[in-house]
Scaffold this active site. Structure first.
Site, PDB file in Angstrom:
ATOM      1  N   ASN A  10      16.802  46.728  67.803  1.00  0.00           N
ATOM      2  CA  ASN A  10      15.969  47.701  68.317  1.00  0.00           C
ATOM      3  C   ASN A  10      14.362  47.467  68.216  1.00  0.00           C
ATOM      4  OD1 ASN A  10      17.679  49.789  68.714  1.00  0.00           O
ATOM      5  ND2 ASN A  10      17.814  50.170  66.545  1.00  0.00           N
ATOM      6  N   VAL A  11      12.998  47.390  69.331  1.00  0.00           N
ATOM      7  CA  VAL A  11      11.913  47.330  68.839  1.00  0.00           C
ATOM      8  C   VAL A  11      11.285  48.906  68.163  1.00  0.00           C
ATOM      9  CG1 VAL A  11      11.853  45.837  70.783  1.00  0.00           C
ATOM     10  CG2 VAL A  11      11.421  48.336  71.158  1.00  0.00           C
ATOM     11  N   HIS A  50      14.454  41.419  68.460  1.00  0.00           N
ATOM     12  CA  HIS A  50      13.648  41.588  69.461  1.00  0.00           C
ATOM     13  C   HIS A  50      12.651  42.083  69.901  1.00  0.00           C
ATOM     14  CE1 HIS A  50      18.809  41.806  71.094  1.00  0.00           C
ATOM     15  NE2 HIS A  50      18.118  40.399  71.334  1.00  0.00           N
ATOM     16  N   CYS A  78      -1.954  38.403  73.926  1.00  0.00           N
ATOM     17  CA  CYS A  78      -1.766  38.400  75.371  1.00  0.00           C
ATOM     18  C   CYS A  78      -0.898  37.322  75.401  1.00  0.00           C
ATOM     19  CB  CYS A  78      -2.993  36.777  74.931  1.00  0.00           C
ATOM     20  SG  CYS A  78      -3.465  36.380  76.470  1.00  0.00           S
ATOM     21  N   GLY A 109      25.976  50.966  66.544  1.00  0.00           N
ATOM     22  CA  GLY A 109      25.293  51.665  68.210  1.00  0.00           C
ATOM     23  C   GLY A 109      25.007  50.386  68.542  1.00  0.00           C
ATOM     24  N   THR A 110      25.423  49.430  68.684  1.00  0.00           N
ATOM     25  CA  THR A 110      25.442  48.577  69.929  1.00  0.00           C
ATOM     26  C   THR A 110      26.551  48.455  70.824  1.00  0.00           C
ATOM     27  OG1 THR A 110      24.876  46.154  69.875  1.00  0.00           O
ATOM     28  CG2 THR A 110      25.461  45.581  68.619  1.00  0.00           C
ATOM     29  N   SER A 111      26.107  47.994  71.878  1.00  0.00           N
ATOM     30  CA  SER A 111      27.047  48.249  72.798  1.00  0.00           C
ATOM     31  C   SER A 111      27.482  46.446  73.037  1.00  0.00           C
ATOM     32  CB  SER A 111      26.186  47.965  74.738  1.00  0.00           C
ATOM     33  OG  SER A 111      25.344  47.456  74.530  1.00  0.00           O
ATOM     34  N   PRO A 163      30.039  55.942  69.085  1.00  0.00           N
ATOM     35  CA  PRO A 163      31.318  56.531  68.955  1.00  0.00           C
ATOM     36  C   PRO A 163      31.875  56.379  70.646  1.00  0.00           C
ATOM     37  CG  PRO A 163      28.898  56.825  69.897  1.00  0.00           C
ATOM     38  CD  PRO A 163      29.418  55.889  69.001  1.00  0.00           C
ATOM     39  N   GLU A 164      31.328  54.870  71.383  1.00  0.00           N
ATOM     40  CA  GLU A 164      32.541  54.585  72.456  1.00  0.00           C
ATOM     41  C   GLU A 164      33.246  53.282  71.536  1.00  0.00           C
ATOM     42  OE1 GLU A 164      28.922  56.070  75.462  1.00  0.00           O
ATOM     43  OE2 GLU A 164      29.684  53.799  75.901  1.00  0.00           O
TER      44      GLU A 164
HETATM   45  C1  BV8 Z   1      18.004  34.408  75.247  1.00  0.00           C
HETATM   46  C2  BV8 Z   1      13.691  44.309  74.154  1.00  0.00           C
HETATM   47  C3  BV8 Z   1      17.643  32.186  76.144  1.00  0.00           C
HETATM   48  C4  BV8 Z   1      13.083  45.048  74.669  1.00  0.00           C
HETATM   49  C5  BV8 Z   1      15.858  43.903  74.570  1.00  0.00           C
HETATM   50  C6  BV8 Z   1      22.754  35.547  82.689  1.00  0.00           C
HETATM   51  C7  BV8 Z   1      21.355  36.286  83.267  1.00  0.00           C
HETATM   52  C8  BV8 Z   1      20.263  35.992  82.125  1.00  0.00           C
HETATM   53  C9  BV8 Z   1      20.336  36.028  81.423  1.00  0.00           C
HETATM   54  C10 BV8 Z   1      21.646  36.153  80.972  1.00  0.00           C
HETATM   55  C11 BV8 Z   1      22.970  35.774  81.258  1.00  0.00           C
HETATM   56  N1  BV8 Z   1      24.375  36.038  80.670  1.00  0.00           N
HETATM   57  C12 BV8 Z   1      23.212  35.761  79.153  1.00  0.00           C
HETATM   58  C13 BV8 Z   1      22.312  35.954  79.146  1.00  0.00           C
HETATM   59  C14 BV8 Z   1      21.389  36.309  78.190  1.00  0.00           C
HETATM   60  C15 BV8 Z   1      20.846  37.518  77.329  1.00  0.00           C
HETATM   61  C16 BV8 Z   1      21.940  38.842  78.007  1.00  0.00           C
HETATM   62  O1  BV8 Z   1      22.549  38.939  76.744  1.00  0.00           O
HETATM   63  N2  BV8 Z   1      22.126  38.838  79.036  1.00  0.00           N
HETATM   64  C17 BV8 Z   1      22.886  40.065  78.900  1.00  0.00           C
HETATM   65  C18 BV8 Z   1      22.337  41.238  79.942  1.00  0.00           C
HETATM   66  C19 BV8 Z   1      24.693  39.555  79.339  1.00  0.00           C
HETATM   67  N3  BV8 Z   1      20.161  37.559  76.614  1.00  0.00           N
HETATM   68  C20 BV8 Z   1      18.702  36.808  76.928  1.00  0.00           C
HETATM   69  O2  BV8 Z   1      17.943  37.211  77.995  1.00  0.00           O
HETATM   70  C21 BV8 Z   1      18.070  36.556  75.513  1.00  0.00           C
HETATM   71  N4  BV8 Z   1      17.596  36.109  75.830  1.00  0.00           N
HETATM   72  O3  BV8 Z   1      19.202  34.349  75.784  1.00  0.00           O
HETATM   73  O4  BV8 Z   1      17.567  33.371  75.374  1.00  0.00           O
HETATM   74  C22 BV8 Z   1      16.214  30.556  76.236  1.00  0.00           C
HETATM   75  C23 BV8 Z   1      16.497  30.087  74.710  1.00  0.00           C
HETATM   76  C24 BV8 Z   1      15.305  28.888  74.426  1.00  0.00           C
HETATM   77  C25 BV8 Z   1      14.937  29.630  75.504  1.00  0.00           C
HETATM   78  C26 BV8 Z   1      14.541  30.347  76.526  1.00  0.00           C
HETATM   79  C27 BV8 Z   1      15.466  31.079  76.669  1.00  0.00           C
HETATM   80  C28 BV8 Z   1      16.990  38.134  75.355  1.00  0.00           C
HETATM   81  C29 BV8 Z   1      18.213  38.961  74.713  1.00  0.00           C
HETATM   82  C30 BV8 Z   1      17.004  40.686  74.369  1.00  0.00           C
HETATM   83  C31 BV8 Z   1      16.165  41.676  75.533  1.00  0.00           C
HETATM   84  N5  BV8 Z   1      15.935  42.308  74.673  1.00  0.00           N
HETATM   85  N6  BV8 Z   1      15.095  44.133  74.095  1.00  0.00           N
HETATM   86  C32 BV8 Z   1      12.912  46.399  74.574  1.00  0.00           C
HETATM   87  O5  BV8 Z   1      13.852  46.595  73.784  1.00  0.00           O
HETATM   88  O6  BV8 Z   1      12.774  47.026  75.829  1.00  0.00           O
HETATM   89  S1  BV8 Z   1      17.471  43.908  75.054  1.00  0.00           S
HETATM   90  C33 BV8 Z   1      17.939  46.214  74.791  1.00  0.00           C
HETATM   91  O7  BV8 Z   1      19.198  45.636  75.483  1.00  0.00           O
HETATM   92  C34 BV8 Z   1      17.954  45.926  72.874  1.00  0.00           C
HETATM   93  O8  BV8 Z   1      17.360  45.220  72.566  1.00  0.00           O
HETATM   94  C35 BV8 Z   1      19.321  46.072  73.328  1.00  0.00           C
HETATM   95  O9  BV8 Z   1      19.573  45.110  72.178  1.00  0.00           O
HETATM   96  C36 BV8 Z   1      20.153  46.087  74.461  1.00  0.00           C
HETATM   97  C37 BV8 Z   1      21.124  46.874  74.737  1.00  0.00           C
HETATM   98  O10 BV8 Z   1      20.761  47.905  75.264  1.00  0.00           O
HETATM   99  P1  BV8 Z   1      21.993  49.567  75.273  1.00  0.00           P
HETATM  100  O11 BV8 Z   1      23.464  49.208  75.604  1.00  0.00           O
HETATM  101  O12 BV8 Z   1      20.828  50.689  75.929  1.00  0.00           O
HETATM  102  O13 BV8 Z   1      21.211  49.294  73.621  1.00  0.00           O
HETATM  103  P2  BV8 Z   1      22.887  49.444  72.562  1.00  0.00           P
HETATM  104  O14 BV8 Z   1      23.164  47.414  73.267  1.00  0.00           O
HETATM  105  O15 BV8 Z   1      21.825  49.562  71.499  1.00  0.00           O
HETATM  106  O16 BV8 Z   1      24.056  50.332  73.766  1.00  0.00           O
HETATM  107  C38 BV8 Z   1      23.789  51.471  72.888  1.00  0.00           C
HETATM  108  C39 BV8 Z   1      24.987  51.545  71.866  1.00  0.00           C
HETATM  109  O17 BV8 Z   1      25.294  52.859  71.309  1.00  0.00           O
HETATM  110  C40 BV8 Z   1      26.135  52.344  72.838  1.00  0.00           C
HETATM  111  O18 BV8 Z   1      27.358  50.901  72.400  1.00  0.00           O
HETATM  112  C41 BV8 Z   1      27.013  53.475  72.388  1.00  0.00           C
HETATM  113  O19 BV8 Z   1      28.014  53.717  72.767  1.00  0.00           O
HETATM  114  C42 BV8 Z   1      25.760  53.738  71.026  1.00  0.00           C
HETATM  115  N7  BV8 Z   1      25.703  54.694  70.386  1.00  0.00           N
HETATM  116  C43 BV8 Z   1      25.239  55.565  71.562  1.00  0.00           C
HETATM  117  N8  BV8 Z   1      25.042  56.800  70.745  1.00  0.00           N
HETATM  118  C44 BV8 Z   1      25.172  56.391  69.336  1.00  0.00           C
HETATM  119  C45 BV8 Z   1      25.432  55.312  68.936  1.00  0.00           C
HETATM  120  N9  BV8 Z   1      25.954  54.992  68.772  1.00  0.00           N
HETATM  121  C46 BV8 Z   1      26.263  55.679  67.358  1.00  0.00           C
HETATM  122  N10 BV8 Z   1      26.197  56.807  67.357  1.00  0.00           N
HETATM  123  C47 BV8 Z   1      24.995  57.038  67.923  1.00  0.00           C
HETATM  124  N11 BV8 Z   1      25.025  58.500  67.738  1.00  0.00           N
HETATM  125 ZN    ZN Z   2      -6.011  34.857  76.498  1.00  0.00          ZN
END
Ligand code: BV8
Ligand code: ZN
EC number: 2.3.1.286
Length: 235
Positions: free
Chosen positions: A85-86, A102, A110, A175-177, A202-203
């Site tokens: 989380n940010v 993240h 910049c 709380g992460t997917s 919850p999921e």
């Molecule tokens: C990297 C910051 C390499 C910004 C975020 C294909 C193409 C391109 C890229 C990739 C690819 N395959 C894999 C990749 C790599 C990619 C990746 O993993 N993509 C995924 C989509 C497949 N990863 C990256 O790009 C990472 N960088 O790999 O770099 C590299 C190395 C060297 C040099 C150059 C490059 C960077 C990843 C970081 C992206 N930034 N956030 C911002 O926040 O705005 S990620 C962002 O989405 C969140 O931080 C979170 O981690 C992620 C998922 O969001 P959500 O699903 O909504 O949130 P969350 O996961 O937390 O899910 C909510 C959960 O909570 C659910 O499960 C729900 O059931 C549950 N919930 C709901 N209510 C509750 C609850 N739980 C408990 N209590 C409740 N009440």
């Molecule tokens: Zn600058």
């Protein structure tokens, strides 16, 4: 103890998770597109408006019972929080060791010379679709200090997170997917090292059938009483 938290941790504070961002203005925004370096290159004014809105929105929300429980665990244990989380809700609840893998909504830099930006932020009386990012003296655009899709994670935060996981007696994944890598690899590291992993969500997630215990509960309801349940849960 090491807590691995995602957007679900802040959901009960009223902060929409990535997938819930279907509310109002952002319904037509694809969070994965707008949180990417390509998105920034293509339309920085849209990306800037989204982050500025989320930045200001954080002033209107508070930590919930889940954040407070994690902070209270520090009274009897060494607790590390590794968060995707940010937002700053873990810190505001009192957690002392928080690793933001993240990045953060509360620091800017910049996008060309990397110099931290501490100047004024444009006002945002209500969510709007575009806001021109401030410019740096070097001509670069000011961006949020978050990690976008396609960008590497901050190496120091990552190293501290890996260490916090490998030294843990128990890892709590909340709380992460568990689909975004490399962060989603941290619970897998714990499991590979024989460290018990408890999931609170919850999921169902891709982790659910691999962790030691998966609780289908929300963070604010499960975390306050979790410590007392550990002996029974871990057997
Ligand atoms: C990297 C910051 C390499 C910004 C975020 C294909 C193409 C391109 C890229 C990739 C690819 N395959 C894999 C990749 C790599 C990619 C990746 O993993 N993509 C995924 C989509 C497949 N990863 C990256 O790009 C990472 N960088 O790999 O770099 C590299 C190395 C060297 C040099 C150059 C490059 C960077 C990843 C970081 C992206 N930034 N956030 C911002 O926040 O705005 S990620 C962002 O989405 C969140 O931080 C979170 O981690 C992620 C998922 O969001 P959500 O699903 O909504 O949130 P969350 O996961 O937390 O899910 C909510 C959960 O909570 C659910 O499960 C729900 O059931 C549950 N919930 C709901 N209510 C509750 C609850 N739980 C408990 N209590 C409740 N009440
Ligand atoms: Zn600058």
């Amino acid at each position: 103890m090491t807590v691995l938290s995602g957007a679900g941790m802040s959901a009960e504070s009223g902060v929409p998770t990535f997938r819930d961002v279907e509310t109002g203005l952002w319904a037509k925004v694809d969070p994965y597109e707008i949180s990417s370096s390509d998105g920034w290159r293509r339309h920085p004014e849209k990306v800037w408006a989204w982050y500025l809105w989320r930045h200001y929105m954080m002033k209107a929300v508070d930590p919930n019972d889940g954040h407070r429980a994690v902070a209270a665990w520090q009274d009897g244990a060494e607790v590390h929080v590794v968060t995707q989380n940010v937002d700053d809700l873990h810190e505001r609840a009192g957690s002392a060791r928080v690793h933001h893998v993240h990045g953060s909504l509360f620091s800017f830099r910049c996008d060309r010379c990397d110099v931290p930006y501490v100047g004024p932020l444009p006002p945002m009386p209500e969510p709007v679709e575009t806001v021109d990012p401030p410019r740096c003296a070097c001509g670069g655009l000011i961006r949020p200090d978050v990690v976008w899709f396609g960008e590497p994670l901050p190496s120091e935060e990552w190293d501290r997170s890996v260490e916090a996981v490998s030294r843990a007696d128990v890892a709590i994944v909340v709380g992460t997917s568990a689909v975004v890598y490399p962060a989603a690899g941290l619970p897998e590291m714990a499991l590979a090292e024989g460290i018990p992993v408890i999931e609170v969500n919850p999921e169902e997630t891709p982790l659910s059938d691999r962790v030691t215990i998966s609780l289908r509960e929300t963070s604010a309801t499960a975390l306050p009483g979790l410590l007392q349940r550990l002996p029974a849960l871990l057997g």
